[in-house]
Design a protein around this motif. Structure first.
Motif, PDB file in Angstrom:
ATOM      1  N   VAL A 193      16.186 -25.365   0.528  1.00 21.82           N
ATOM      2  CA  VAL A 193      15.012 -24.835  -0.258  1.00 21.82           C
ATOM      3  C   VAL A 193      14.234 -23.669   0.087  1.00 21.82           C
ATOM      4  N   ILE A 194      14.343 -22.401  -0.372  1.00 17.28           N
ATOM      5  CA  ILE A 194      13.081 -21.472  -0.026  1.00 17.28           C
ATOM      6  C   ILE A 194      11.960 -21.403  -0.433  1.00 17.28           C
ATOM      7  N   ASN A 195      11.213 -21.611   0.482  1.00 15.90           N
ATOM      8  CA  ASN A 195       9.715 -22.313   0.048  1.00 15.90           C
ATOM      9  C   ASN A 195       8.473 -20.711   0.323  1.00 15.90           C
ATOM     10  N   LYS A 196       7.250 -21.041  -1.045  1.00 18.73           N
ATOM     11  CA  LYS A 196       6.282 -20.654  -0.916  1.00 18.73           C
ATOM     12  C   LYS A 196       6.771 -18.707  -1.235  1.00 18.73           C
ATOM     13  N   VAL A 197       7.689 -18.908  -2.255  1.00 16.67           N
ATOM     14  CA  VAL A 197       8.045 -17.742  -2.733  1.00 16.67           C
ATOM     15  C   VAL A 197       6.940 -16.166  -3.603  1.00 16.67           C
ATOM     16  N   ASP A 198       5.622 -17.684  -3.636  1.00 18.75           N
ATOM     17  CA  ASP A 198       4.759 -16.775  -4.358  1.00 18.75           C
ATOM     18  C   ASP A 198       3.516 -16.103  -3.132  1.00 18.75           C
ATOM     19  N   LYS A 199       3.791 -16.574  -2.136  1.00 15.53           N
ATOM     20  CA  LYS A 199       3.239 -15.199  -0.774  1.00 15.53           C
ATOM     21  C   LYS A 199       3.312 -13.806  -0.690  1.00 15.53           C
ATOM     22  N   GLU A 200       2.227 -13.108  -0.594  1.00 11.37           N
ATOM     23  CA  GLU A 200       2.764 -12.160  -0.404  1.00 11.37           C
ATOM     24  C   GLU A 200       3.712 -11.775   0.792  1.00 11.37           C
ATOM     25  N   ASN A 201       4.310 -10.448   1.067  1.00 11.93           N
ATOM     26  CA  ASN A 201       5.415 -10.315   2.155  1.00 11.93           C
ATOM     27  C   ASN A 201       6.156 -11.287   2.978  1.00 11.93           C
ATOM     28  N   CYS A 202       6.889 -11.867   1.300  1.00 11.73           N
ATOM     29  CA  CYS A 202       7.990 -13.308   1.668  1.00 11.73           C
ATOM     30  C   CYS A 202       9.058 -11.836   1.399  1.00 11.73           C
ATOM     31  N   ARG A 203      10.121 -12.575   2.122  1.00  6.48           N
ATOM     32  CA  ARG A 203      11.646 -12.204   1.440  1.00  6.48           C
ATOM     33  C   ARG A 203      12.387 -12.869   1.570  1.00  6.48           C
ATOM     34  N   PRO A 204      11.982 -13.880   1.023  1.00  2.15           N
ATOM     35  CA  PRO A 204      13.597 -15.167   0.567  1.00  2.15           C
ATOM     36  C   PRO A 204      15.150 -14.350   0.644  1.00  2.15           C
ATOM     37  N   ASP A 205      15.459 -12.958   0.271  1.00  4.89           N
ATOM     38  CA  ASP A 205      16.612 -13.382   0.278  1.00  4.89           C
ATOM     39  C   ASP A 205      17.342 -12.829   1.952  1.00  4.89           C
ATOM     40  N   GLU A 206      16.530 -12.155   3.063  1.00  3.13           N
ATOM     41  CA  GLU A 206      16.786 -11.989   3.903  1.00  3.13           C
ATOM     42  C   GLU A 206      16.541 -13.427   4.956  1.00  3.13           C
ATOM     43  N   VAL A 207      15.856 -13.969   4.694  1.00  2.00           N
ATOM     44  CA  VAL A 207      15.414 -15.266   5.265  1.00  2.00           C
ATOM     45  C   VAL A 207      17.104 -16.402   4.355  1.00  2.00           C
ATOM     46  N   TYR A 208      17.289 -16.290   3.340  1.00  2.00           N
ATOM     47  CA  TYR A 208      18.417 -16.897   3.185  1.00  2.00           C
ATOM     48  C   TYR A 208      19.189 -16.030   4.133  1.00  2.00           C
ATOM     49  N   ASP A 209      19.471 -15.244   4.415  1.00  3.56           N
ATOM     50  CA  ASP A 209      20.856 -14.609   5.376  1.00  3.56           C
ATOM     51  C   ASP A 209      20.705 -15.297   6.795  1.00  3.56           C
ATOM     52  N   LYS A 210      19.035 -15.225   7.344  1.00  2.00           N
ATOM     53  CA  LYS A 210      19.054 -15.943   8.476  1.00  2.00           C
ATOM     54  C   LYS A 210      19.433 -17.185   8.716  1.00  2.00           C
ATOM     55  N   VAL A 211      19.290 -17.646   7.326  1.00  2.00           N
ATOM     56  CA  VAL A 211      19.422 -19.546   7.231  1.00  2.00           C
ATOM     57  C   VAL A 211      21.010 -19.626   7.417  1.00  2.00           C
ATOM     58  N   PHE A 212      21.948 -19.176   6.693  1.00  3.32           N
ATOM     59  CA  PHE A 212      23.080 -18.512   6.858  1.00  3.32           C
ATOM     60  C   PHE A 212      23.472 -18.515   7.776  1.00  3.32           C
ATOM     61  N   GLU A 213      23.079 -17.304   8.519  1.00  2.00           N
ATOM     62  CA  GLU A 213      23.565 -17.101  10.082  1.00  2.00           C
ATOM     63  C   GLU A 213      22.885 -18.260  10.720  1.00  2.00           C
ATOM     64  N   LEU A 214      22.161 -19.572  11.111  1.00  2.82           N
ATOM     65  CA  LEU A 214      21.460 -20.588  11.386  1.00  2.82           C
ATOM     66  C   LEU A 214      22.637 -21.133  11.606  1.00  2.82           C
ATOM     67  N   PHE A 215      23.166 -21.710   9.830  1.00  5.40           N
ATOM     68  CA  PHE A 215      24.681 -22.457  10.021  1.00  5.40           C
ATOM     69  C   PHE A 215      25.626 -22.546  10.493  1.00  5.40           C
ATOM     70  N   PHE A 216      26.337 -21.643  10.662  1.00  5.11           N
ATOM     71  CA  PHE A 216      27.197 -20.808  10.931  1.00  5.11           C
ATOM     72  C   PHE A 216      26.755 -20.746  13.180  1.00  5.11           C
ATOM     73  N   ASN A 217      25.664 -20.848  13.245  1.00  2.00           N
ATOM     74  CA  ASN A 217      26.078 -20.821  14.990  1.00  2.00           C
ATOM     75  C   ASN A 217      25.479 -21.868  15.507  1.00  2.00           C
ATOM     76  N   LEU A 218      25.522 -23.207  14.691  1.00  7.95           N
ATOM     77  CA  LEU A 218      24.932 -24.631  14.364  1.00  7.95           C
ATOM     78  C   LEU A 218      26.855 -25.489  14.078  1.00  7.95           C
ATOM     79  N   ASP A 219      27.667 -23.865  13.998  1.00  2.00           N
ATOM     80  CA  ASP A 219      29.226 -25.061  13.882  1.00  2.00           C
ATOM     81  C   ASP A 219      29.316 -26.126  12.503  1.00  2.00           C
TER      82      ASP A 219
END
Length: 601
Positions: free
Chosen positions: A125-151
């Motif tokens: 769940v990517i929260n606070k998309v109503d905030k200024e300067n939010c970057r949901p797509d970039e955060v999604y990629d970071k989360v995917f990368e984190l999952f990958f790194n955690l095997d």
């Protein structure tokens, strides 16, 4: 079984986890239409509400489309990782909540790693998309990368993602505002598997405990096999292989924010059992005739310790109800039963116990809870725990993440490198610098207050235990000395006003002080003993007049955690229900000099 979902919500501190739990409870119609529920409903502990963080994991449940969803709210701070590690055993899926601007933080990595190891199905769940300067797509990629790194497995990598704002009360699979969080509720039913029903006799691992003045200690856990019934005889199976027959007096299941009585609970549901004596977290409630214990839960070891002793200052016993060493030992023994990440060891001094914990916040919450209960105690400087690995002295290291405005980034880097930290990542994002370091845990003690001072309060810090690595050498401690009271009495405006050029004060006129109490910070690097109780003299030429306190600078207020980070090895903190005082371990100046000589020798 198909009508139950067990889900834990994990997130970094302040990413909106407890607010999301509020919305889930509202969507399940837990409250009457005219009922005032307030905000942060699950944070019902005073310390949690004051700090705005979750410390203790809690259970609640909602009914949605005839399915019972058991919700487990978990702490977000790494110091309370022990809470998270044990309650994840009750879940079949996790909601990973991530801030749409900050992205996954180091503590998110720690908890997510534990959840993936247990094979839990994740929803992101990517929260606070109503905030200024939010970057949901970039955060999604970071989360995917984190999952990958955690095997993560192929199935775990194929996680569903939801976007929205828990504060505004909407979530959707696309970043388009909707009316409510029902798309997320439907996602829980669709993606979180129903609990597995294992064949065989009763097994229920105790993963949490509750307490009632009327019922005593209550065992909480998930029934993984069989059925538990009210009035049945069961066995309490211990990790050492022993088992003791006991009778189940009452059973409760979770409903809304409370519990309802049940006659039996089948495999897959979470319940609370009354009548079991002598249990510890990790024990198994099993079949009386053929008891089989579940594997013991592994909890990461503590990385820090502090001495807890009785209050032996001149003000001993003036403020608290529980002041003896027996009170202290009994209270710490009680805490061990529910605080799995804590360890307590006796010392050569019968009035002092050595308490091991996950970090400064973990230990400070225990001290704060005890002082509110009426305890008086003295606590020493936090020390990291060293280990010898393959003949090499090793110490705990942490991953440190700092987000700071561009103008202050060089100051932040300089402060961390002075404390033996190594810069690993430096990224610019929206006028901010994202810095990642590897730093010995010792280097973090006292760093937060220095960092906030140097960056005008703009820096956002987060850290998480990494691993034990070889010892990195001495780290410079506090640069300033302290101002120490010479006598016992009441501080006067006259004396404090005269001494203002010597440093900053932690006390104000009218406060009671005693010999050896630390009353301020010296402007130089040595300690200074002063008289703060001297009154203005009367004589026949000049009237005493009023002491002029208008020119005295306000005293420096320090929280318990700031005091813990401030003190040095020869200092300690006196903690009572109404006061937190800094003091020297040796109150008399002659004793301090004698101690320094002996240390030098």
């Amino acid at each position: 079984m198909q009508n139950i979902r067990n889900i834990a919500i994990i997130a970094h501190v302040d990413h909106g986890k407890t607010t999301l739990v509020d919305k889930i409870l509202h969507s399940g119609n837990v409250f009457r239409e005219n009922q005032e529920s307030g905000e942060l409903i699950m944070d019902n502990n005073d310390i949690e509400r004051e700090r705005g963080i979750t410390i203790f994991s809690k259970n609640a449940s909602v009914m949605y489309k005839d399915v019972k969803i058991n919700v487990i709210d978990t702490p977000g701070h790494a110091d309370f990782g022990g809470e998270v590690e044990r309650v994840l055993k009750m879940a079949d899926g996790v909601i990973l909540l991530v801030d749409a601007f900050e992205g996954p933080m180091p503590q998110t990595r720690f908890v997510l790693g534990k959840a993936l190891e247990l094979g839990l199905k994740p929803l992101v769940v990517i929260n606070k998309v109503d905030k200024e300067n939010c970057r949901p797509d970039e955060v999604y990629d970071k989360v995917f990368e984190l999952f990958f790194n955690l095997d993560a497995t192929e199935e775990q990598l194929d996680f569903p993602a939801y976007y929205g704002s828990s504060k505004q009360g909407w979530f959707n699979t696309e970043n388009v505002r909707t009316e409510n969080i029902l798309p997320l509720m439907d996602g829980i039913l669709e993606h979180v598997p129903a609990p597995e029903a294992h064949e065989g006799e009763l097994q229920m691992q105790i993963t949490s405990l509750d307490y009632s003045k009327f019922l005593g200690r209550i065992a909480v856990g998930k029934v993984t096999r069989g059925v538990i019934k009210e009035g049945d005889w069961v066995a309490l199976a211990k990790p050492d292989g022993t088992a003791k027959k006991q009778k189940v007096k009452e059973i409760y299941t979770f409903s809304g924010l409370g519990k309802v009585k049940a006659t039996e609970v089948k495999a897959g549901d979470i319940c609370a059992v009354v009548g079991i004596d002598g249990f510890q977290i990790g024990d198994t409630i099993a079949d009386a005739e053929n008891p089989e214990a579940l594997p013991v839960m592994h909890i990461d070891e503590p990385t820090m310790n502090m001495s807890f002793g009785i209050n032996n200052s001149p003000f001993f016993g003036k403020d608290g109800k529980f002041v003896t060493s027996r009170h202290l030992v009994d209270r710490l023994t009680d805490e061990l039963e529910r605080n799995l990440a804590l360890r307590v060891e006796p010392t050569s001094d019968s009035n002092t116990q050595l308490v091991y914990g996950r970090g400064i916040m973990h230990l400070s919450v225990l001290i704060e809870t005890m002082r509110r209960e009426g305890y008086e105690l003295t606590v020493g400087q936090p020390q990291v725990i060293f280990k010898e690995i393959d003949g090499v002295k090793c110490e705990p290291y942490e991953t440190l993440v700092i987000d700071v405005p561009d103008d202050y980034s060089s100051k932040a880097i300089d402060l961390v490198t002075q404390r033996k930290g190594d810069l690993l990542v430096m990224e610019a994002k929206e006028g901010m610098q994202h810095l990642e370091f590897e730093i010995p845990s010792r280097g973090l003690i006292g760093l937060r207050s220095l960092m906030l001072t140097s960056t005008a309060g703009e820096a956002v810090m987060a850290h998480n235990f990494l691993e034990y690595k070889p010892f990195k050498g001495a780290i410079a401690g506090r640069s300033a000395g302290v101002i120490i009271s010479k006598d016992q009495g009441t501080s006067t405006p006259y004396s404090i006003d005269k001494l203002q050029d010597r440093g900053k004060f932690f006390i104000e006129p009218g406060e009671e002080v005693y010999e050896g109490m630390i009353v301020g910070e010296h402007s130089r690097n040595n300690d200074l003993v002063v008289n703060v109780i001297e009154a203005k003299k009367l004589n026949n030429i000049r009237a005493a007049g009023k002491d002029d306190s208008s020119s005295i600078a306000p005293k420096i207020e320090m929280t318990l955690e700031e005091c813990m980070e401030y003190i040095q090895a020869d200092e300690c903190i006196e903690v009572t229900p109404n006061f937190i005082r800094l003091r020297k371990i040796h109150l008399k100046e002659t004793d301090r000099k004698r101690y320094e000589k002996s240390m030098g020798a």
